[in-house]
Enzyme design. Structure first.
Site, mmCIF file in Angstrom:
data_model
loop_
_atom_site.group_PDB
_atom_site.id
_atom_site.type_symbol
_atom_site.label_atom_id
_atom_site.label_comp_id
_atom_site.label_asym_id
_atom_site.label_seq_id
_atom_site.Cartn_x
_atom_site.Cartn_y
_atom_site.Cartn_z
ATOM 1 N N HIS A 67 3.709 8.827 -17.190
ATOM 2 C CA HIS A 67 3.993 9.910 -17.896
ATOM 3 C C HIS A 67 5.437 9.983 -18.232
ATOM 4 C CE1 HIS A 67 6.021 11.342 -14.714
ATOM 5 N NE2 HIS A 67 5.044 11.499 -14.021
ATOM 6 N N CYS A 75 3.682 8.085 -10.313
ATOM 7 C CA CYS A 75 4.160 7.407 -11.036
ATOM 8 C C CYS A 75 4.463 6.424 -11.721
ATOM 9 C CB CYS A 75 3.917 8.429 -11.649
ATOM 10 S SG CYS A 75 2.010 9.948 -11.432
#
Length: 213
Positions: free
Chosen positions: A173, A189
Site C-alpha cells: 500500500h 506490510c
C-alpha cells in the site's frame, strides 16, 4: 480538558507512528497495511503505533544493490498475470508485466523485525483505490480508544491505494508519511510512495503473482 486521542495533532502522530498499518505483507493490498497477521500482531504486542517514528537508521550499504534491475527467471516459472518481487533485505519492490514490456523498480518500507516478516508466495486478491483502514481485533483489545475505522484521506495509514494479498492482513500500500520508505517501519506490510503505489496499482491485476524474499 482531556484531548481526544484522535484530534488533529494526535491523528498526525498516529499516522507517523502507524508503521504502515497493514501488514497493509505482506498487501498488495499488502501490501501496509494494513497490519500484520494476528500471529505477528501478538508478537508485536509491545509495539505502540502511536509512538514517534523510529530514530534514523545508519546507512544500509546493500541498498545500493536494491536499485539494480533483476531478471524475473530465478524467481518465477512464468510471468502469467504479471509478477511482483519484494526484496525485504534491500527494501525494494520489482514488477514485471506479463508480456515483459514493463519492468519497474520502487523503493519500499519493510517490517520492523524478523518476527513481523513473512516470506513466500502469495498473490493479489483485491485492489482498492482510496482504501479505508481498520485495526486488527488484537489491536482493538489493547487500544479500545482507537477508532474502529479510518476512512480514505490524509489520516489513513494505507495511503491512496492498496493491493490486498491472499495472506490475511497483508497488503502492499501507499503512505502519506514518506519518512517510512526505505526503512524498517511496518508491522508486516510493504509500503510505497503514493505516486509509486498509484503506478503499480495500474500495472497489476487480481491474480498478479507476489513473492517476498
Amino acid at each position: 480538558m482531556t484531548r481526544s486521542p484522535f484530534d488533529p495533532l494526535s491523528r498526525r502522530q498516529f499516522i507517523a507512528g502507524s508503521a504502515f498499518a497493514g501488514a497493509s505483507l505482506v498487501g498488495g493490498g499488502v501490501a501496509s497495511t494494513g497490519w500484520a497477521q494476528d500471529a505477528a500482531d501478538t508478537v508485536a504486542e509491545g509495539f505502540d503505533p502511536l509512538r514517534p517514528p523510529p530514530e534514523p537508521e545508519p546507512p544500509v550499504q546493500r541498498n545500493i544493490s536494491a536499485f539494480r534491475s533483476k531478471d524475473w527467471r530465478p524467481y518465477f516459472d512464468s510471468l502469467r498475470n504479471g509478477a511482483v518481487l519484494v526484496d525485504i533485505d534491500s527494501r525494494a519492490l520489482h514488477f514485471w508485466s506479463e508480456d515483459q514490456s514493463v519492468y519497474k523498480l520502487f523503493p519500499s518500507s519493510v517490517p520492523l523485525s524478523d518476527d513481523l516478516t513473512r516470506r513466500g508466495r502469495t498473490k493479489i486478491i483485491r485492489k482498492v483505490d482510496g482504501p479505508g483502514w481498520a485495526p486488527t481485533p488484537n489491536m482493538r483489545k489493547r487500544n479500545p480508544e482507537w477508532p474502529a475505522y479510518i476512512p480514505p484521506g490524509p489520516d489513513n495509514p494505507l495511503g491512496t491505494h492498496a493491493l490486498y494479498l491472499s495472506w490475511k492482513y497483508y497488503r502492499i500500500h501507499g503512505t502519506h508519511d514518506t519518512r517510512k520508505i526505505g526503512r524498517k517501519s511496518s508491522n508486516g506490510c510493504i509500503g510505497l510512495y503514493n505516486e509509486h503505489i498509484s503506478e503499480l496499482f495500474g500495472l497489476t491485476k487480481v491474480g498478479t503473482q507476489v513473492l517476498l524474499i
